[in-house]
Design an enzyme around this catalytic site. Structure first.
Site, PDB file in Angstrom:
ATOM      1  N   SER A 132       0.859  -1.173   0.000  1.00  0.00           N
ATOM      2  CA  SER A 132       0.000   0.000   0.000  1.00  0.00           C
ATOM      3  C   SER A 132       0.904   1.234   0.000  1.00  0.00           C
ATOM      4  O   SER A 132       1.865   1.295  -0.759  1.00  0.00           O
ATOM      5  CB  SER A 132      -0.920  -0.044   1.227  1.00  0.00           C
ATOM      6  OG  SER A 132      -1.761   1.085   1.282  1.00  0.00           O
ATOM      7  N   TYR A 146      -4.513   8.081  -7.591  1.00  0.00           N
ATOM      8  CA  TYR A 146      -3.560   7.242  -6.866  1.00  0.00           C
ATOM      9  C   TYR A 146      -4.054   6.952  -5.451  1.00  0.00           C
ATOM     10  O   TYR A 146      -4.086   5.804  -5.014  1.00  0.00           O
ATOM     11  CB  TYR A 146      -2.188   7.911  -6.813  1.00  0.00           C
ATOM     12  CG  TYR A 146      -1.191   7.137  -5.984  1.00  0.00           C
ATOM     13  CD1 TYR A 146      -0.679   5.928  -6.447  1.00  0.00           C
ATOM     14  CD2 TYR A 146      -0.778   7.594  -4.738  1.00  0.00           C
ATOM     15  CE1 TYR A 146       0.222   5.198  -5.684  1.00  0.00           C
ATOM     16  CE2 TYR A 146       0.122   6.874  -3.975  1.00  0.00           C
ATOM     17  CZ  TYR A 146       0.628   5.677  -4.456  1.00  0.00           C
ATOM     18  OH  TYR A 146       1.508   4.949  -3.702  1.00  0.00           O
ATOM     19  N   LYS A 150      -5.113   3.366  -3.594  1.00  0.00           N
ATOM     20  CA  LYS A 150      -4.440   2.845  -2.405  1.00  0.00           C
ATOM     21  C   LYS A 150      -5.390   2.756  -1.208  1.00  0.00           C
ATOM     22  O   LYS A 150      -5.257   1.848  -0.380  1.00  0.00           O
ATOM     23  CB  LYS A 150      -3.212   3.698  -2.067  1.00  0.00           C
ATOM     24  CG  LYS A 150      -2.059   3.528  -3.058  1.00  0.00           C
ATOM     25  CD  LYS A 150      -1.601   2.080  -3.147  1.00  0.00           C
ATOM     26  CE  LYS A 150      -0.381   1.927  -4.051  1.00  0.00           C
ATOM     27  NZ  LYS A 150       0.069   0.514  -4.143  1.00  0.00           N
TER      28      LYS A 150
END
Length: 271
Positions: A132, A146, A150
């Site tokens: 992660s 992004y 995550k």
């Protein structure tokens, strides 16, 4: 018999460092990447199988898992490392890039995990380590895609841990901070549109601040040590923070309310 780890994205900065760290510690390594024919360093190491795996190609995932089992007799640990960062203005980002960010960072991770689970289930053992980021717990400007991907990795990993426990499989999350890029490296795509004049000042401030932040990142070798610990400590620990900047930022996030913390991030970027 030596343990075996399968690592996705092994041609990248962190994946390569992780493959080398496991190999130095006596493990067999299935180092997977999209273009294995271009790999020289890992191919020269003992007990390392370099093979093709593209997380967007399910046939290549199955073939890589089968090749690893055939070569080393089994797989003990999966490290889902393949991924990249899609940054920039959402308004300036084409739809195909929006989809690609989640196809690689989320769907590809799930597809690879799903391909390995039957092997782990049959053995009654195994460790799934999902890479992660502090970007899965806190956000920076221009990181809508992004960070979204995550945050998804964080949630799916935590939920998956429940159903893996009855079959003897552990799920781990490693949350690195900034990682120093190799010369000419870096897994980042940036989207902007100069005609969107209303954003010019904002975008300029973000990129002016991001450069120095990237320079203060941790070496990938430091993060690979944390990944190895997650693979070998035998505990049910879910999350592993990697890097002093990650420790500091996540502690600050935990201690502050949204207004205070987001205000601090805005101040850091001069917003």
């Amino acid at each position: 018999m030596s343990n075996t780890v399968l690592i996705t994205g092994s041609s990248g900065n962190l994946g390569r460092a992780t493959a080398k760290f496991f190999q130095r510690n006596g493990w067999n390594v299935v180092a997977t990447m999209r273009s294995p024919d271009q790999e020289q360093e890992l191919s020269a190491l003992d007990n390392v199988l370099v093979t093709r795996l593209d997380v967007q190609d399910t046939a290549s995932i199955s073939a890589a898992v089968e090749a690893g089992i055939a070569r080393f007799g089994g797989i003990d640990v999966l490290v889902n490392n393949a991924g990249y960062g899609e940054y920039g203005l959402l308004e300036a980002t084409p739809e195909d890039k929006i989809r690609s960010q989640f196809e690689v960072n989320v769907i590809g991770l799930l597809a690879t995990t799903k391909a390995v689970i039957p092997h782990f289930r049959a053995r009654g053992d195994g460790v799934i380590i999902n890479i992660s980021s502090i970007g899965g717990k806190v956000t920076f400007p221009l990181g809508t895609l992004y960070h979204g991907s995550k945050f998804a990795v964080e949630g799916l990993s935590e939920a998956l841990s429940y159903e893996m426990a009855p079959i003897g499989v552990k799920v781990k999350l490693v949350e690195p901070g900034m990682i120093k890029a190799a010369p000419g490296g870096g897994s980042m795509s940036v989207n902007d549109d100069q005609s969107l004049t209303e954003y010019r000042e904002f975008v300029g401030k973000i990129f002016a601040a991001l450069g120095p932040l990237m320079d203060t990142g941790s070496a990938p070798e430091l993060v690979s040590e944390v990944i190895f610990r997650a693979a070998t400590d035998g505990t049910d620990t879910l999350r592993y923070i990697a890097g002093p900047d990650a420790e500091e930022l996540l502690a600050a996030r935990k201690a502050a309310d949204d207004v205070t913390f987001l205000g601090g991030i805005k101040g850091q970027f001069g917003l």
